[in-house]
Scaffold this active site. Structure first.
Site: not given
Ligand code: SD4
Length: 334
Positions: A91, A211, A221, A244-245
């Site tokens: 990612s 990321t 997106r 993150t997330g």
């Molecule tokens: C996102 N926060 O594009 C990022 C994704 C992420 O580990 O953290 N993935 O929403």
């Protein structure tokens, strides 16, 4: 607030001498209290590097830059480049999972100790987008460039175009296409989006975040990672935070900015991270079972915090010569 009370509060929250002294200017002066101020002087922990997930090499790289006397901005940039080049990480950077059309698009941002910010969003074919974000910050009058414009800018600055879709990521995407179930996929246990914060020996703070975003996202997106105050925020007087997330949830609560502002109000980095997660999970009717958000934070004194919705979020921390991966505390304990 009476001066002595403020000092007590600052001591508990770990604000230490720097913040205490600056606030004292507007307070009543007494000789007696000068001694109390000296007593709460907390020696700041510097240099320090903290980054999301299990990212030992990235953190070590940043720490080495600082130990050799390099700039704190160089440290976070060099650290993040390690993950961007790591093809195993799915990612971030090369090897990142593509969008639903099979295109790998990258997002990144960087902030320096002066509060300057640069970002690139939805960039194809360029691996080290964190360095492109830095160029946006330093070499343009703008703060964000997107998609083709960002790619062209990168090429004009000497970055090489390359195919970011590895065989492994392509195979995963082809497998996903069989069902093509379109919902943002956010693996709770294992990401590698890297958000990194560092403090140099002078106490200057910088941060970076990079990321490939959500796997199989809609084309176009963009998540929180390249957005100031979302995936990253740094205020050199207070500290920094990174996320993150599931970016949509981070953005809706302006998570990293929120954490820094909570620290400004006297919360520890840990308390601030917990409150930011609370803003997400305590929304009426919010079903947070199927997504993860994790935060890291550091204040000017070198105190750190980390908190996530679910178990399995971890962070790497370099301080006092040691680089360790640590499990984060989390909200959903049942
Ligand atoms: C996102 N926060 O594009 C990022 C994704 C992420 O580990 O953290 N993935 O929403």
């Amino acid at each position: 607030m009476k001066r002595r009370n403020f000092i007590k509060k600052a001591s508990v929250s770990g604000l230490g001498l720097v913040a205490v002294s600056s606030t004292l200017i507007s307070c009543e002066e007494t000789k007696k209290d000068e001694k109390v101020v000296a007593a709460v002087n907390i020696k700041p922990i510097r240099p320090l590097v903290i980054a999301t997930w299990n990212t030992p090499l990235a953190v070590e790289t940043a720490a080495k830059v600082l130990e050799k006397g390099g700039s704190v901005l160089d440290a976070v940039e060099q650290g993040c480049r390690i993950e961007e080049a790591n093809e195993e990480g799915m990612s971030v950077g090369k090897g990142g999972l593509p969008d639903r059309d099979g295109d790998v698009t990258l997002d990144a941002c960087i902030m320096n100790e002066k509060g300057d910010y640069g970002a690139v969003l939805g960039v194809k074919n360029i691996k080290h987008v964190i360095s492109v974000a830095r160029k946006v910050m330093e070499d343009t009058p703008h703060v964000m460039l997107v998609a083709e414009g960002a790619e062209q800018f990168a090429v004009s600055k000497g970055f090489k175009r390359e195919n970011l879709l590895t065989e492994k990521a392509k195979k995963a995407w082809e497998k996903w296409k069989i069902t093509s179930e379109y919902k943002p996929i956010i693996n709770i246990e294992n990401h590698d989006t890297i958000g990194m914060l560092a403090i140099d020996k002078n106490g200057d703070i910088s941060g970076a975040c990079t990321t490939s975003g959500l796997a199989y996202k809609m084309a176009g997106r963009v998540g929180d990672s390249p957005i100031i105050g979302g995936g990253l925020f740094v205020d050199n007087e207070i500290g920094g935070a990174s996320a993150t997330g599931l970016g949509e949830e981070v953005l809706k609560t302006v998570g990293s900015f929120l954490i820094v502002e909570l620290m400004r109000q006297g919360k520890t980095p840990q308390q601030a991270c917990e409150e930011a997660i609370g803003r997400i999970v305590n929304k009426p009717g919010k079903d947070f079972k199927n997504f993860q958000v994790g935060y890291i934070a550091v204040n000017k004194q070198g105190e750190t915090g980390a908190y996530s919705i679910h178990e399995h979020f971890s962070y790497n921390l370099f301080k006092e010569g040691e680089n360790k991966n640590m499990p984060s505390d989390f909200f959903n304990k049942v």
